[in-house]
Design a protein around this motif. Sequence first.
Motif, PDB file in Angstrom:
ATOM      1  N   VAL A  19      93.607  -4.383   8.182  1.00  0.00           N
ATOM      2  CA  VAL A  19      92.662  -4.376   9.310  1.00  0.00           C
ATOM      3  C   VAL A  19      91.710  -3.192   9.183  1.00  0.00           C
ATOM      4  N   ALA A  20      92.241  -2.021   8.872  1.00  0.00           N
ATOM      5  CA  ALA A  20      91.394  -0.834   8.725  1.00  0.00           C
ATOM      6  C   ALA A  20      90.365  -1.032   7.604  1.00  0.00           C
ATOM      7  N   ASP A  21      90.785  -1.619   6.482  1.00  0.00           N
ATOM      8  CA  ASP A  21      89.841  -1.895   5.392  1.00  0.00           C
ATOM      9  C   ASP A  21      88.748  -2.856   5.830  1.00  0.00           C
ATOM     10  N   GLY A  22      89.122  -3.869   6.605  1.00  0.00           N
ATOM     11  CA  GLY A  22      88.136  -4.826   7.107  1.00  0.00           C
ATOM     12  C   GLY A  22      87.122  -4.173   8.021  1.00  0.00           C
ATOM     13  N   VAL A  23      87.577  -3.288   8.883  1.00  0.00           N
ATOM     14  CA  VAL A  23      86.664  -2.574   9.784  1.00  0.00           C
ATOM     15  C   VAL A  23      85.716  -1.683   8.987  1.00  0.00           C
ATOM     16  N   LEU A  24      86.251  -0.948   8.024  1.00  0.00           N
ATOM     17  CA  LEU A  24      85.402  -0.089   7.201  1.00  0.00           C
ATOM     18  C   LEU A  24      84.381  -0.894   6.405  1.00  0.00           C
ATOM     19  N   ARG A  25      84.805  -2.049   5.876  1.00  0.00           N
ATOM     20  CA  ARG A  25      83.893  -2.906   5.117  1.00  0.00           C
ATOM     21  C   ARG A  25      82.771  -3.426   6.011  1.00  0.00           C
ATOM     22  N   ALA A  26      83.117  -3.817   7.232  1.00  0.00           N
ATOM     23  CA  ALA A  26      82.109  -4.327   8.166  1.00  0.00           C
ATOM     24  C   ALA A  26      81.139  -3.226   8.571  1.00  0.00           C
ATOM     25  N   ARG A  27      81.656  -2.033   8.827  1.00  0.00           N
ATOM     26  CA  ARG A  27      80.774  -0.922   9.200  1.00  0.00           C
ATOM     27  C   ARG A  27      79.843  -0.534   8.055  1.00  0.00           C
ATOM     28  N   ALA A  28      80.340  -0.584   6.832  1.00  0.00           N
ATOM     29  CA  ALA A  28      79.510  -0.240   5.681  1.00  0.00           C
ATOM     30  C   ALA A  28      78.402  -1.268   5.458  1.00  0.00           C
ATOM     31  N   ALA A  29      78.653  -2.505   5.846  1.00  0.00           N
ATOM     32  CA  ALA A  29      77.667  -3.566   5.649  1.00  0.00           C
ATOM     33  C   ALA A  29      76.609  -3.608   6.747  1.00  0.00           C
ATOM     34  N   MET A  30      76.830  -2.864   7.817  1.00  0.00           N
ATOM     35  CA  MET A  30      75.870  -2.880   8.918  1.00  0.00           C
ATOM     36  C   MET A  30      74.593  -2.161   8.503  1.00  0.00           C
ATOM     37  N   PRO A  31      73.459  -2.771   8.759  1.00  0.00           N
ATOM     38  CA  PRO A  31      72.198  -2.112   8.402  1.00  0.00           C
ATOM     39  C   PRO A  31      71.921  -0.938   9.335  1.00  0.00           C
ATOM     40  N   ALA A  32      71.150   0.014   8.856  1.00  0.00           N
ATOM     41  CA  ALA A  32      70.762   1.162   9.665  1.00  0.00           C
ATOM     42  C   ALA A  32      69.355   1.581   9.256  1.00  0.00           C
ATOM     43  N   GLY A  33      68.701   2.325  10.089  1.00  0.00           N
ATOM     44  CA  GLY A  33      67.370   2.814   9.762  1.00  0.00           C
ATOM     45  C   GLY A  33      66.276   1.961  10.371  1.00  0.00           C
ATOM     46  N   ALA A  34      65.100   2.081   9.806  1.00  0.00           N
ATOM     47  CA  ALA A  34      63.912   1.432  10.370  1.00  0.00           C
ATOM     48  C   ALA A  34      63.918  -0.082  10.188  1.00  0.00           C
ATOM     49  N   GLY A  35      64.444  -0.582   9.102  1.00  0.00           N
ATOM     50  CA  GLY A  35      64.439  -2.021   8.871  1.00  0.00           C
ATOM     51  C   GLY A  35      63.126  -2.497   8.289  1.00  0.00           C
ATOM     52  N   GLU A  36      62.974  -3.796   8.268  1.00  0.00           N
ATOM     53  CA  GLU A  36      61.793  -4.421   7.667  1.00  0.00           C
ATOM     54  C   GLU A  36      61.007  -5.187   8.730  1.00  0.00           C
ATOM     55  N   THR A  37      59.728  -5.364   8.499  1.00  0.00           N
ATOM     56  CA  THR A  37      58.911  -6.177   9.409  1.00  0.00           C
ATOM     57  C   THR A  37      58.891  -7.629   8.958  1.00  0.00           C
ATOM     58  N   HIS A  38      59.167  -7.861   7.680  1.00  0.00           N
ATOM     59  CA  HIS A  38      59.211  -9.214   7.131  1.00  0.00           C
ATOM     60  C   HIS A  38      60.546  -9.417   6.408  1.00  0.00           C
ATOM     61  N   CYS A  39      61.060 -10.624   6.469  1.00  0.00           N
ATOM     62  CA  CYS A  39      62.351 -10.973   5.877  1.00  0.00           C
ATOM     63  C   CYS A  39      62.322 -10.727   4.373  1.00  0.00           C
ATOM     64  N   VAL A  40      63.365 -10.069   3.868  1.00  0.00           N
ATOM     65  CA  VAL A  40      63.430  -9.778   2.435  1.00  0.00           C
ATOM     66  C   VAL A  40      63.761 -11.021   1.617  1.00  0.00           C
ATOM     67  N   GLU A  41      64.235 -12.079   2.248  1.00  0.00           N
ATOM     68  CA  GLU A  41      64.585 -13.292   1.516  1.00  0.00           C
ATOM     69  C   GLU A  41      63.460 -14.323   1.519  1.00  0.00           C
ATOM     70  N   CYS A  42      62.894 -14.612   2.687  1.00  0.00           N
ATOM     71  CA  CYS A  42      61.878 -15.679   2.753  1.00  0.00           C
ATOM     72  C   CYS A  42      60.467 -15.165   3.012  1.00  0.00           C
ATOM     73  N   GLY A  43      60.328 -13.916   3.449  1.00  0.00           N
ATOM     74  CA  GLY A  43      59.012 -13.343   3.683  1.00  0.00           C
ATOM     75  C   GLY A  43      58.436 -13.602   5.062  1.00  0.00           C
TER      76      GLY A  43
END
Length: 87
Positions: A19-43
């Motif tokens: 469970v602890a590994d799953g929580v850490l993995r989920a937290r590491a995958a969460m985005p942070a910062g300013a982000g993007e204005t357009h989708c990185v996959e479809c634009g």
Amino acid sequence: MASGWAPDGAVQDQIDDTVADGVLRARAAMPAGAGETHCVECGDEIPEARRRAVPGVLTCVGCQAARDRRPAAFGINRRGSKDSQLK
């Protein structure tokens, strides 16, 4: 109840670690910062409301939904049987 050489509570320790590994993995995958204005996959443009709601967002709703449907391949095999080690 211990089995063999395992101490009492060993199974619960494995569950807690998983469970602890799953929580850490989920937290590491969460985005942070300013982000993007357009989708990185479809634009496509990412709406302002989504950018405010999800800090560090990289994808539009449609592309994120497609990512979420993909199976995740991860994990550490903590089971003790020899058969489980062959997987």
